[in-house]
Motif scaffolding. Sequence first.
Motif, PDB file in Angstrom:
ATOM      1  N   SER A 287     -11.240  -4.626   2.904  1.00 20.50           N
ATOM      2  CA  SER A 287      -9.882  -4.966   3.338  1.00 20.50           C
ATOM      3  C   SER A 287      -9.841  -5.618   4.712  1.00 20.50           C
ATOM      4  O   SER A 287      -8.930  -5.370   5.493  1.00 20.50           O
ATOM      5  CB  SER A 287      -8.994  -3.723   3.323  1.00 20.50           C
ATOM      6  N   CYS A 288     -10.816  -6.464   4.995  1.00 22.19           N
ATOM      7  CA  CYS A 288     -10.825  -7.147   6.291  1.00 22.19           C
ATOM      8  C   CYS A 288      -9.951  -8.409   6.255  1.00 22.19           C
ATOM      9  O   CYS A 288      -9.631  -8.962   7.298  1.00 22.19           O
ATOM     10  CB  CYS A 288     -12.252  -7.510   6.693  1.00 22.19           C
ATOM     11  N   TYR A 289      -9.585  -8.869   5.063  1.00 19.51           N
ATOM     12  CA  TYR A 289      -8.748 -10.043   4.857  1.00 19.51           C
ATOM     13  C   TYR A 289      -9.400 -11.347   5.343  1.00 19.51           C
ATOM     14  O   TYR A 289      -8.741 -12.351   5.476  1.00 19.51           O
ATOM     15  CB  TYR A 289      -7.359  -9.868   5.490  1.00 19.51           C
TER      16      TYR A 289
ATOM     17  N   THR B 132      -7.447  -9.978  -1.219  1.00 16.07           N
ATOM     18  CA  THR B 132      -7.543  -8.543  -0.928  1.00 16.07           C
ATOM     19  C   THR B 132      -6.494  -7.767  -1.714  1.00 16.07           C
ATOM     20  O   THR B 132      -6.787  -6.698  -2.263  1.00 16.07           O
ATOM     21  CB  THR B 132      -7.390  -8.289   0.587  1.00 16.07           C
ATOM     22  N   ASP B 133      -5.280  -8.277  -1.807  1.00 22.88           N
ATOM     23  CA  ASP B 133      -4.230  -7.606  -2.568  1.00 22.88           C
ATOM     24  C   ASP B 133      -4.591  -7.544  -4.054  1.00 22.88           C
ATOM     25  O   ASP B 133      -4.306  -6.555  -4.732  1.00 22.88           O
ATOM     26  CB  ASP B 133      -2.893  -8.317  -2.380  1.00 22.88           C
TER      27      ASP B 133
ATOM     28  N   TYR C 146      -6.974  -4.747  -4.494  1.00 25.39           N
ATOM     29  CA  TYR C 146      -6.249  -3.475  -4.539  1.00 25.39           C
ATOM     30  C   TYR C 146      -5.599  -3.271  -5.910  1.00 25.39           C
ATOM     31  O   TYR C 146      -5.597  -2.170  -6.452  1.00 25.39           O
ATOM     32  CB  TYR C 146      -5.163  -3.411  -3.458  1.00 25.39           C
TER      33      TYR C 146
ATOM     34  N   CYS D 295     -14.801  -4.078  -1.443  1.00 22.19           N
ATOM     35  CA  CYS D 295     -13.871  -4.796  -0.572  1.00 22.19           C
ATOM     36  C   CYS D 295     -13.479  -3.870   0.575  1.00 22.19           C
ATOM     37  O   CYS D 295     -13.008  -2.757   0.351  1.00 22.19           O
ATOM     38  CB  CYS D 295     -12.630  -5.215  -1.364  1.00 22.19           C
TER      39      CYS D 295
END
Length: 191
Positions: free
Chosen positions: A76-78, A91-92, A95, A74
């Motif tokens: 983290s580009c959302y 994305t969260d 994480y 991932c």
Amino acid sequence: MVGTTLELRGSPFFHEIIREVPGGERIVRCLQCGTCGGSCPNGADMEYTPRTIFAMIAANEREKVLKANTMWFCVSCYFCVSRCPQKIPITDIMYGLKRIAIRERMYRDTDAPALAKTFTDLLDKYGRSFELGLASRYYLFNRPLAMLKMGPLGLSMFTRGRMALSPTRIKNIDQLQAIIRKARELGGHQS
């Protein structure tokens, strides 16, 4: 499963995700539409798509999920979050899965935890990343032979003004350090 939501309520792993990730309970809204995986620039490299990870969480396949490479790929580009019809914080959640995997040492075939530790150490000390320090500390302590291959790239970055030889601290670093200490205290982590 398209058009239905996941049945997660009986999964202990689902409840762990709820505790770990603000908004994690929204996984129950997952329609299994596949938009997340189809939107992901690294989807083809993932062992399982986010949609599959959510189904595995519902099936309480904790170990299989935490050992997967999905969350490490991932970027983290959302993009998945912006396209998700249910606005699930994908994305969260990735994480959160990384944090659990690191805490329990369940990751494999990735240097990401070591790189993250090196990065956060520099952030704690200077308030920003220091590329030369990040690369040299990471490679020296984790992959010393690979460090030699990075020389040409480092020299190129330096000559183009993209890498400083010494770190600089942000102004009011003590304020940032106080915030970090408080966040760790609230999160139950030691400094």
